[in-house]
Design a protein around this motif. Structure first.
Motif, PDB file in Angstrom:
ATOM      1  N   CYS A   1       0.833  -1.366  -0.012  1.00  0.00           N
ATOM      2  CA  CYS A   1       0.062   0.059  -0.095  1.00  0.00           C
ATOM      3  C   CYS A   1       0.976   1.177  -0.074  1.00  0.00           C
ATOM      4  CB  CYS A   1      -1.046   0.148   1.267  1.00  0.00           C
ATOM      5  SG  CYS A   1      -0.031   0.108   2.855  1.00  0.00           S
TER       6      CYS A   1
ATOM      7  N   TYR B   1      -5.377  -1.716  -0.505  1.00  0.00           N
ATOM      8  CA  TYR B   1      -3.899  -2.329  -0.284  1.00  0.00           C
ATOM      9  C   TYR B   1      -4.176  -3.649  -1.088  1.00  0.00           C
ATOM     10  CZ  TYR B   1      -6.332  -5.428   3.016  1.00  0.00           C
ATOM     11  OH  TYR B   1      -6.878  -6.262   3.772  1.00  0.00           O
TER      12      TYR B   1
ATOM     13  N   ILE C   1      -4.193   0.999  -5.776  1.00  0.00           N
ATOM     14  CA  ILE C   1      -3.418   1.036  -4.642  1.00  0.00           C
ATOM     15  C   ILE C   1      -2.478   2.235  -4.852  1.00  0.00           C
ATOM     16  CG2 ILE C   1      -1.203  -0.129  -3.540  1.00  0.00           C
ATOM     17  CD1 ILE C   1      -2.467  -2.799  -4.468  1.00  0.00           C
TER      18      ILE C   1
END
Length: 308
Positions: free
Chosen positions: A170, A238, A232
């Motif tokens: 992420c 994520y 992301i």
């Protein structure tokens, strides 16, 4: 020895989904088609077709269809060696099944030399589009397919290619926003995941294995790692991205990792009896994965150090 004419008729009925259409395709009467199917069923002592709409093949019928397709491929391979001067494009067409993760990273570079050397034409079926190789209505004969499962089907075998590694990544801003309180039941239940189509179970397995979380989670399902990474990078989610895909992008330094990498075995499934070009394809994939394995641990160590 099964009569190839009877097998051809069975294949035609299954693939055209009808006795009448099979008769047109074969240039014979519908009555002759029915007689051939009955003869084959009598010879084997069991039904091969379920006379419904649409027509369905029994388990034995599916097995015979797959057997017939393999015979045709081996015959084409034989003719290519006996009369190479008469070989044309169709003799070099192979259909393979591939997952989006492999296709986005290592697969195409592994296939290019073989395509150059043999003038190979490929038909690549992706992810959820990959059919059951024994499916009655499938007209596609897969020469092989990539999966993370070692389970084989009739007349097939699998070759272990090594492991695929996935990093859960992420942006730093997403980490601070969603996981400021750590990776726990509350934060994981509310964090938005980007997952690959059909891979909800993989993500849930990762959460359980690496982060000890077994609950539900919100997610968006996307068709490719590229699409996942777009979400992301935008700081909206994520997700698990193949390490080998991350290796090929230049601007992944802004990403951080969550938890430990996920490691999954990768297998090449192929037929026990296969043409030489199909064997060469499997050998090329294995060589590519073995070469990749020699540098894999160095890359993983570098990514881990960068995220600390």
């Amino acid at each position: 020895m099964l009569d190839s004419k009877l097998l051809l008729t069975l294949a035609s009925v299954i693939e055209t989904n009808g006795f009448e259409r099979a008769a047109v395709q074969l240039g014979i009467t519908q009555s002759a088609v029915s007689q051939r199917i009955k003869q084959l069923e009598s010879l084997l002592g069991q039904p091969l077709l379920i006379r419904s709409q649409p027509i369905e093949a029994t388990s034995t019928g599916k097995t015979l269809l797959q057997h017939y397709k393999q015979i045709k491929m081996l015959e084409l391979d034989l003719m290519q060696h006996i009369k190479p001067e008469s070989s044309d494009g169709p003799l070099h067409i192979l259909s393979i099944g591939a997952d989006a993760d492999s296709l986005s990273s290592w697969l195409m570079p592994a296939l290019l030399p073989l395509m150059h050397q043999h003038g190979l034409q490929l038909r690549i079926l992706l992810g959820e589009q990959v059919p059951d190789p024994t499916a009655a209505q499938s007209t596609t004969h897969l020469s092989g397919w990539l999966t993370h499962s070692s389970s084989t089907i009739y007349s097939s075998q699998c070759l272990y290619l090594g492991d695929m590694h996935y990093q859960c990544v992420c942006t730093p801003a997403y980490l601070q926003h969603r996981f400021a309180q750590g990776l726990n039941t509350t934060t994981l239940a509310n964090a938005h995941a980007a997952i690959l189509h059909g891979q909800h179970a993989r993500h849930a397995f990762y959460l359980q294995q690496a982060l000890a979380y077994m609950g539900d989670f919100p997610y968006s399902s996307l068709p490719t790692p590229e699409a996942m990474l777009t979400l992301i990078r935008a700081g909206l989610a994520y997700g698990l991205i193949p390490q080998e895909y991350l290796d090929h992008i230049a601007d992944d330094a802004g990403l951080v990792t969550l938890g430990t990498p996920l490691q999954l075995p990768l297998y090449w499934h192929h037929w026990r009896a296969e043409p030489a070009i199909a064997r060469a394809l499997g050998e090329a994939l294995l060589a590519a994965r073995q070469a990749r394995g020699k540098v894999q641990h160095h890359t993983l160590a570098a990514i881990t150090a960068r995220s600390d």
